[in-house]
Design an enzyme around this catalytic site. Structure first.
Site, PDB file in Angstrom:
ATOM      1  N   GLY A   1       0.634  -0.828   0.085  1.00  0.00           N
ATOM      2  CA  GLY A   1      -0.217  -0.004   0.298  1.00  0.00           C
ATOM      3  C   GLY A   1       0.752   1.321   0.225  1.00  0.00           C
ATOM      4  O   GLY A   1       1.765   1.563  -0.799  1.00  0.00           O
ATOM      5  N   CYS A   2       0.440   1.982   0.911  1.00  0.00           N
ATOM      6  CA  CYS A   2       1.339   3.047   0.803  1.00  0.00           C
ATOM      7  C   CYS A   2       3.252   3.177   1.644  1.00  0.00           C
ATOM      8  O   CYS A   2       3.072   2.147   2.519  1.00  0.00           O
ATOM      9  CB  CYS A   2       0.447   4.356   1.159  1.00  0.00           C
ATOM     10  SG  CYS A   2       1.666   5.910   1.975  1.00  0.00           S
ATOM     11  N   PHE A   3       3.613   3.707   1.211  1.00  0.00           N
ATOM     12  CA  PHE A   3       5.076   3.199   1.134  1.00  0.00           C
ATOM     13  C   PHE A   3       5.847   4.134   2.169  1.00  0.00           C
ATOM     14  O   PHE A   3       6.683   4.111   3.071  1.00  0.00           O
ATOM     15  CB  PHE A   3       6.236   3.276  -0.194  1.00  0.00           C
ATOM     16  CG  PHE A   3       6.114   4.213  -1.238  1.00  0.00           C
ATOM     17  CD1 PHE A   3       5.256   6.267  -0.539  1.00  0.00           C
ATOM     18  CD2 PHE A   3       6.377   4.375  -2.386  1.00  0.00           C
ATOM     19  CE1 PHE A   3       5.683   7.143  -1.442  1.00  0.00           C
ATOM     20  CE2 PHE A   3       6.274   5.439  -3.720  1.00  0.00           C
ATOM     21  CZ  PHE A   3       6.111   6.901  -2.555  1.00  0.00           C
TER      22      PHE A   3
ATOM     23  N   CYS B   1      -0.463   4.737   6.631  1.00  0.00           N
ATOM     24  CA  CYS B   1      -2.420   4.394   5.749  1.00  0.00           C
ATOM     25  C   CYS B   1      -2.091   3.373   6.344  1.00  0.00           C
ATOM     26  O   CYS B   1      -3.668   2.483   6.032  1.00  0.00           O
ATOM     27  CB  CYS B   1      -2.676   4.702   4.462  1.00  0.00           C
ATOM     28  SG  CYS B   1      -0.895   3.860   4.080  1.00  0.00           S
ATOM     29  N   HIS B   2      -1.482   2.750   7.630  1.00  0.00           N
ATOM     30  CA  HIS B   2      -1.530   1.305   6.787  1.00  0.00           C
ATOM     31  C   HIS B   2      -2.401   0.211   7.636  1.00  0.00           C
ATOM     32  O   HIS B   2      -2.575   0.448   8.927  1.00  0.00           O
ATOM     33  CB  HIS B   2       0.004   0.563   7.612  1.00  0.00           C
ATOM     34  CG  HIS B   2       1.484   0.149   6.301  1.00  0.00           C
ATOM     35  ND1 HIS B   2       1.624   1.617   6.223  1.00  0.00           N
ATOM     36  CD2 HIS B   2       0.487  -0.576   5.288  1.00  0.00           C
ATOM     37  CE1 HIS B   2       2.065   0.957   4.573  1.00  0.00           C
ATOM     38  NE2 HIS B   2       1.634   0.011   4.692  1.00  0.00           N
TER      39      HIS B   2
END
Length: 177
Positions: free
Chosen positions: A10-12, A160-161
């Site tokens: 997902g978002c890095f 964001c995880h």
């Protein structure tokens, strides 16, 4: 011995922070991989038309941390059963993926997927949708500078995880540390 690993969760931003904190990780960077555009920009990747995933590159000392340990972290830091979405981030750039740099990494990635899938099934969760591919012939494009170590520069920034909440079995990595 220094080795590379490539993970998309997902978002890095949050993934990079989680990985740079592990003992044995020498360095991390964020970028794009798996798409069809040469040297993509963040803006282009976000359109969904380049087919790149947001990637964390991990350079690690394999005498201090095993690839299996990195995989265990990979599986629990996001929801690998969510297709092209992590939390509120939606699109193919947020897919779950592993790009392996050797046949040994490929074997370990597939084995760890089976181990974690078994744990997820015990907890009534769905199938893992993570893409596992060899990195050979796939370019890792470094993301723009403002994305590098973003959460070190912006400690209160967006992480964001999401996660399944299911732990990776400790016995699976205990023999490889």
């Amino acid at each position: 011995m220094s080795q590379a690993a490539y993970f998309a969760t997902g978002c890095f931003w949050g993934a990079e922070r989680r990985l740079w904190q592990l003992d044995g990780v020498i360095s991390t960077s964020v970028g794009y991989m798996g798409g069809n555009k040469v040297d993509p920009t963040y803006k282009e990747v976000c359109t969904g038309t380049t087919n790149h995933a947001e990637i964390v590159e991990i350079i690690y000392d394999s005498t201090l941390i095993s690839y299996e340990r990195l995989l265990a972290e990979f599986w629990v830091m996001h929801d690998p059963t969510s297709l092209n979405q992590q939390g509120g981030d939606i699109g193919t750039q947020y897919r779950s993926a592993i790009f392996t740099t050797s046949t040994e990494q490929m074997s370990q990635a597939i084995s760890s997927k089976e181990i974690y899938q078994s744990e997820l099934a015990k907890n009534g969760l769905g199938e893992i949708v993570t893409q596992i591919k060899a990195a050979s012939g796939i370019t890792y494009w470094l993301a723009e500078e403002y994305h590098q170590k973003y959460l070190a520069k912006n400690p209160n920034g967006y992480d964001c995880h999401s996660s399944t909440g299911v732990a990776y079995p400790q016995t699976a990595t205990a023999n490889h540390e």
